[in-house]
Design an enzyme around this catalytic site. Structure first.
Site, PDB file in Angstrom:
ATOM      1  N   GLU A 130     -15.345  10.015  22.930  1.00  0.00           N
ATOM      2  CA  GLU A 130     -14.121   9.243  22.748  1.00  0.00           C
ATOM      3  C   GLU A 130     -13.540   8.746  24.062  1.00  0.00           C
ATOM      4  OE1 GLU A 130     -11.171  10.714  19.933  1.00  0.00           O
ATOM      5  OE2 GLU A 130     -12.768  11.869  18.992  1.00  0.00           O
ATOM      6  N   CYS A 166      -4.586  15.123  24.940  1.00  0.00           N
ATOM      7  CA  CYS A 166      -5.483  16.011  25.673  1.00  0.00           C
ATOM      8  C   CYS A 166      -6.045  17.090  24.783  1.00  0.00           C
ATOM      9  CB  CYS A 166      -4.737  16.752  26.770  1.00  0.00           C
ATOM     10  SG  CYS A 166      -3.647  15.768  27.717  1.00  0.00           S
TER      11      CYS A 166
END
Ligand code: SAH
Length: 344
Positions: A91, A332
């Protein structure tokens, strides 16, 4: 076996072309095409058909496929799930800030560092990314989103310093004036603290920003949540940071995810202030993002406030990271996991 042409630096490409009996000036033409995102040699319209055929017999051009693209309704953050040539997926996230667009790239498929709060490490490390694959994350994010990329953070899936040589080559490629030409000062590399590799990076004296994922100022807490600390230790990490700063003149930044009841007490804040002062580091507090498989929770707002006060009273330059892309799992530690889960 064909060679990955987009992972080649211009000087390597030039040598290969000379061996093929081609002219030197072809290097620049081909390098320019590659950095414009062509997917085949036939698109290189200023090369002869004969040269295009000869190139396609020796080299291949990587180009990731978009499996999924999500655009945040909250802030326009774009998240891409790419399929690589061997079927693995990674990603990339594009975030828009006032100062420009930043792309957050992955450096490995999975991760072997085992941080207890992070989703990227759950399935372990599958493989390193090639320089071309990291370049593609930047290049094709820019082409598809239409957002000109000015900044790069190596804070996606993987531990960049665990894929050292490929990451350095990627940095040279992305920084090249004939390519995307992104300045080193516009690039941040984040590491869980592989001290021996921090010294290796310092020796190269690249002017990028080094971020240390510190997350705890003492060995007991840090070794519990970050296996990379075991056998190294906080003091060794702080010494490596000092050497890095002395050698490069670049200020270091500490990332610190605030985890409820784990690393967020006033005692942690006090010790963190000492460590940050020793290195002249800036502290970036990150509200922990919840990961389904993990038991950890973000710190309570009042504890966060006290923590910030202690750091500031100790004269530490402190920021709290604004969370972007919350509605598309772009935060994150959450990357790739949901896709892997869906597939399995
Ligand atoms: N391996 C590198 C870069 C990838 S992680 C590193 O460790 O720095 C990018 C940042 O996100 C790191 O600071 C990491 O510790 C942090 N992170 C991982 N999981 C998180 C979570 N659940 N919440 C908040 N930050 C997280």
């Amino acid at each position: 076996m064909k060679t990955d042409i987009k992972s080649m630096l211009p000087e390597e490409l030039e040598n290969a072309l000379m061996e093929m009996g081609e002219q030197k000036y072809r290097t620049k033409q081909i390098f320019t095409w590659l950095n414009r995102g062509v997917c085949s040699f036939d698109e290189m319209s200023d090369l002869s058909k004969k040269l295009r055929t000869a190139l396609s017999e020796r080299f291949y051009i990587t180009s990731p496929k978009i499996i999924r693209k999500q655009v945040s309704e909250l802030d326009g953050t774009v998240k891409y799930l790419w399929e690589l040539s061997d079927g693995n997926s990674i990603e990339t996230v594009v975030m828009s800030y006032k100062h420009g667009n930043t792309v957050c790239i992955s450096t490995q498929v999975g991760c072997r560092q085992g941080c207890a709060f992070c989703a990227s490490t759950i399935g372990g490390l599958v493989r390193d990314l090639e320089p071309s694959e990291m370049l593609d994350e930047v290049l094709f994010s820019q082409i598809d989103s239409g957002l000109p990329i000015s900044n790069i953070v190596l804070m996606g899936i993987g531990e960049p310093l665990d894929n050292f040589d490929n990451v350095i080559k990627f940095l040279k490629l992305i920084n090249h004036p004939g390519g995307m030409n992104i300045g080193m000062r516009h690039i941040s590399l984040s590491t869980c603290g592989l001290t021996e590799k921090i010294d290796k990076l310092a020796a190269l004296n690249l002017q990028l920003t080094l971020s240390i994922s510190l997350h705890a100022p003492d060995d007991e807490t840090r070794s519990k949540i970050m296996p990379a600390n075991r056998g190294r230790g906080v003091d060794e990490l702080i010494s490596a940071c000092k050497r890095y700063f002395e050698h490069t003149g670049r200020r270091i930044s500490f990332e610190y995810a605030m985890i409820d009841g784990v690393n967020d007490t006033p005692a942690h804040a006090k010790l963190l202030s000492e460590k940050a002062k020793a290195v002249g580091a800036h502290v970036n507090l990150i509200p922990l993002n919840h990961v389904e498989e993990r038991k950890y929770k973000p710190s309570k707002p009042e504890n966060l406030k006290t923590f910030i006060n202690i750091l500031e009273n100790n004269g530490i330059n402190t920021t709290v990271r604004r969370s972007l892309g919350g509605d598309v799992d772009a935060s994150c530690g959450q990357l790739r996991r949901s896709a892997v889960k869906q597939n399995s």
